[in-house]
Design a protein around this motif. Structure first.
Motif, mmCIF file in Angstrom:
data_model
loop_
_atom_site.group_PDB
_atom_site.id
_atom_site.type_symbol
_atom_site.label_atom_id
_atom_site.label_comp_id
_atom_site.label_asym_id
_atom_site.label_seq_id
_atom_site.Cartn_x
_atom_site.Cartn_y
_atom_site.Cartn_z
ATOM 1 N N UNK A 1 57.881 -13.333 32.699
ATOM 2 C CA UNK A 1 57.456 -12.106 32.029
ATOM 3 C C UNK A 1 56.253 -11.489 32.729
ATOM 4 N N UNK A 2 55.286 -12.311 33.116
ATOM 5 C CA UNK A 2 54.099 -11.785 33.798
ATOM 6 C C UNK A 2 54.446 -11.280 35.198
ATOM 7 N N UNK A 3 55.440 -11.900 35.830
ATOM 8 C CA UNK A 3 55.871 -11.444 37.148
ATOM 9 C C UNK A 3 56.786 -10.231 37.071
ATOM 10 N N UNK A 4 57.156 -9.842 35.864
ATOM 11 C CA UNK A 4 58.073 -8.724 35.625
ATOM 12 C C UNK A 4 59.393 -8.932 36.364
ATOM 13 N N UNK A 5 59.944 -10.145 36.210
ATOM 14 C CA UNK A 5 61.230 -10.444 36.834
ATOM 15 C C UNK A 5 62.196 -10.981 35.798
ATOM 16 N N UNK A 6 63.450 -10.627 35.942
ATOM 17 C CA UNK A 6 64.490 -11.158 35.066
ATOM 18 C C UNK A 6 64.898 -12.539 35.566
ATOM 19 N N UNK A 7 65.182 -13.423 34.629
ATOM 20 C CA UNK A 7 65.558 -14.777 35.020
ATOM 21 C C UNK A 7 66.560 -15.367 34.038
ATOM 22 N N UNK A 8 67.507 -16.058 34.575
ATOM 23 C CA UNK A 8 68.376 -16.943 33.804
ATOM 24 C C UNK A 8 68.211 -18.326 34.404
ATOM 25 N N UNK A 9 67.729 -19.250 33.604
ATOM 26 C CA UNK A 9 67.521 -20.624 34.080
ATOM 27 C C UNK A 9 68.076 -21.583 33.045
ATOM 28 N N UNK A 10 69.106 -22.306 33.433
ATOM 29 C CA UNK A 10 69.743 -23.268 32.542
ATOM 30 C C UNK A 10 69.852 -24.609 33.239
ATOM 31 N N UNK A 11 69.591 -25.658 32.479
ATOM 32 C CA UNK A 11 69.710 -26.998 33.038
ATOM 33 C C UNK A 11 70.235 -27.957 31.974
ATOM 34 N N UNK A 12 71.235 -28.699 32.353
ATOM 35 C CA UNK A 12 71.736 -29.796 31.531
ATOM 36 C C UNK A 12 71.435 -31.077 32.288
ATOM 37 N N UNK A 13 70.342 -31.732 31.893
ATOM 38 C CA UNK A 13 69.877 -32.890 32.653
ATOM 39 C C UNK A 13 69.900 -34.171 31.866
ATOM 40 N N UNK A 14 69.614 -35.265 32.561
ATOM 41 C CA UNK A 14 69.659 -36.597 31.948
ATOM 42 C C UNK A 14 68.354 -36.897 31.206
ATOM 43 N N UNK A 15 68.062 -36.094 30.202
ATOM 44 C CA UNK A 15 66.848 -36.296 29.421
ATOM 45 C C UNK A 15 66.858 -37.611 28.665
ATOM 46 N N UNK A 16 68.036 -38.209 28.537
ATOM 47 C CA UNK A 16 68.109 -39.539 27.916
ATOM 48 C C UNK A 16 67.491 -40.607 28.816
ATOM 49 N N UNK A 17 67.261 -40.250 30.099
ATOM 50 C CA UNK A 17 66.560 -41.157 31.020
ATOM 51 C C UNK A 17 65.065 -40.867 30.993
ATOM 52 N N UNK A 18 64.713 -39.584 31.254
ATOM 53 C CA UNK A 18 63.312 -39.176 31.348
ATOM 54 C C UNK A 18 63.293 -37.662 31.545
ATOM 55 N N UNK A 19 62.094 -37.076 31.566
ATOM 56 C CA UNK A 19 61.977 -35.642 31.839
ATOM 57 C C UNK A 19 61.882 -35.337 33.334
ATOM 58 N N UNK A 20 61.822 -36.385 34.144
ATOM 59 C CA UNK A 20 61.524 -36.217 35.570
ATOM 60 C C UNK A 20 62.556 -35.354 36.290
ATOM 61 N N UNK A 21 63.829 -35.753 36.226
ATOM 62 C CA UNK A 21 64.856 -35.071 37.024
ATOM 63 C C UNK A 21 65.027 -33.620 36.605
ATOM 64 N N UNK A 22 64.994 -33.366 35.314
ATOM 65 C CA UNK A 22 65.194 -32.006 34.824
ATOM 66 C C UNK A 22 64.057 -31.082 35.250
ATOM 67 N N UNK A 23 62.824 -31.481 34.969
ATOM 68 C CA UNK A 23 61.687 -30.617 35.289
ATOM 69 C C UNK A 23 61.534 -30.438 36.795
ATOM 70 N N UNK A 24 61.743 -31.497 37.549
ATOM 71 C CA UNK A 24 61.635 -31.406 39.005
ATOM 72 C C UNK A 24 62.699 -30.480 39.580
#
Length: 466
Positions: A308-331
């Protein structure tokens, strides 16, 4: 839009032509045997003369005014009996012909002569101030310029660049190339006096002497450009800012005309990701243009605020292995976001390239200084390992992964970024979201097209691709 750009370019050319006609090269005789000639400073145009002081690294630093202040600068130093120097001869002997002479006299006289020419440029009326920080991978220097309506001599009010680097310990570099670093202060002191500007140059960070000096000259050049434009990095509401960078400006229209975007879609055993970015000024509004769903609430907020601050449109979706940890998804999300931004930037030719911006969220206040440099580097002092509440998590994102998210984003966007924590947030979430806000603001301004550059790269090298 094309007709409007053509009209703007024609207007700028007429302005440049008038400036060139009105500005004649000055000649100044120094005490004893040296003479300055072809001393020129032309706003948004090139000087037909070279920069040739007889000190090679000094020439390179003065040239930053050409690239970053968009001021055509030239100056030639000659010695009695040596008036036929070929400035186009780039041999070491010619470029550094006065390296063993009195550099204090040469650099001081060049500073005074250039300052006098800078004083003749057109500045907005009234008391004016401009601040800019220039980020290099091993240095960050802040420049503040102040010009008062009543005129008079200026002064160098702060100068904290020494020591120039870490080596030798507690001393730094005495020479960079053939230039003696002790006379950098002499140069800027003389520029200040004859230009009528008060100059402050403060080293915020700096382990490499070459980059400390380069950051200082670039910060000065960028602050000078803003001072002439009447804009400032901490004021987004002035009439001058709106005219130069606002949503109705030539810059914004030119930026939209580029139709820049980046898209990445990939799946691994750990994550399935889609990131699509359009640098379109949030054409449909933030509610319809920002869609982020990673499964990590703090990550969603971080990316959404940044967009929003960069005034850019974005679509960002991730289906990650959060049952393991937050590492892979956030990275993976931050890596992908950095990569699509780099794709959207293209060659970066014609872009503003550098900016610094402040973000606040709750009690946290953070400044991000950014350069779309193609030299990826991140330096920050965020209170992550020593946060007030000894928090392990920023909401539902581990603090160590917040650190990694910022690093992955910067490195994959191929940017140089310095982050300064000005006020500590009550929680790490406040710090994270203030960082996202400042990052987005800086990104918007760095990615903005500067029509005056006419598609050319803001670099003394002429390119950012190598």
């Amino acid at each position: 839009n094309s007709e409007q750009r053509a009209s703007t370019q024609a207007h700028n050319q007429r302005l440049s032509n008038r400036t060139i006609t009105a500005t004649k090269p000055n000649s100044t005789t120094m005490a004893d045997e040296f003479t300055l000639s072809n001393v020129v400073c032309i706003d948004t145009a090139k000087s037909p003369h070279p920069i040739s002081t007889g000190i090679g690294f000094f020439d390179h630093m003065i040239d930053q005014l050409n690239s970053h202040a968009q001021i055509g600068v030239s100056v030639t130093v000659n010695k009695e009996g040596n008036d036929d120097v070929d400035a186009k001869n780039h041999s070491f002997e010619v470029v550094n012909r006065y390296a063993e002479e009195d550099q204090a006299k040469i650099m001081g006289s060049v500073g005074a002569a250039l300052g006098k020419e800078l004083s003749k440029l057109k500045y907005p009326a009234g008391d004016r101030s401009s601040r800019f920080c220039c980020p290099l991978d091993e240095a960050l220097v802040e420049c503040i310029l102040t010009k008062k309506k009543n005129g008079g001599d200026g002064k160098l009010v702060n100068f904290t660049l020494p020591p120039y680097g870490r080596y030798p310990v507690n001393k730094g570099r005495a020479k960079i190339g053939s230039m003696k670093t002790q006379y950098v202060e002499t140069f800027f002191s003389n520029v200040a006096q004859t230009s009528g500007m008060d100059i402050s140059l403060v080293k915020i960070r700096g382990d490499n002497g070459h980059h400390v000096v380069e950051s200082a000259f670039k910060a000065f050049s960028r602050a000078l450009r803003n001072l002439i434009d009447g804009t400032n990095t901490n004021n987004y509401t002035s009439a001058e800012f709106e005219k130069m960078w606002g949503v109705k400006s030539d810059s914004h229209i030119s930026s939209l005309d580029l139709c820049r975007e980046g898209k990445l879609e990939r799946s691994t055993k750990e994550t399935s990701i889609l990131v699509h970015v359009l640098l379109n000024g949030l054409a449909k509004g933030a509610d319809d243009s920002v869609n982020v769903s990673t499964g990590i609430e703090t990550m969603d907020k971080f990316v959404s605020i940044l967009a929003e601050e960069a005034m850019m449109s974005i679509e960002a979706k991730c289906n990650g292995d959060l049952y393991v940890d937050d590492h892979h998804t956030s990275e993976d999300v931050s890596i992908a976001l950095g990569q699509v931004l780099n794709t959207a930037f293209g060659t970066k030719a014609g872009l503003n390239r550098m900016w610094c911006a402040v973000g606040t969220y709750g009690d946290a206040e953070v400044e991000v200084t950014m350069d779309l440099s193609n030299r990826p580097c991140i330096t920050h002092n965020l209170s992550l390992s020593s946060n007030p509440n000894d928090e392990e998590y920023a909401g539902d994102l581990s603090v160590e992964m917040l650190d990694h998210v910022i690093e992955s984003l910067v490195m994959n966007s191929r940017s140089t970024v310095h982050i300064l924590e000005k006020k500590v947030g009550k929680t790490v979430v406040e710090t994270a979201l203030a960082t996202a806000m400042a990052f987005g603001k800086a990104l918007r301004m760095c990615a903005a097209v500067d029509p005056r550059r006419a598609g050319k790269t803001a670099s003394s090298k002429g390119t950012l691709s190598v």
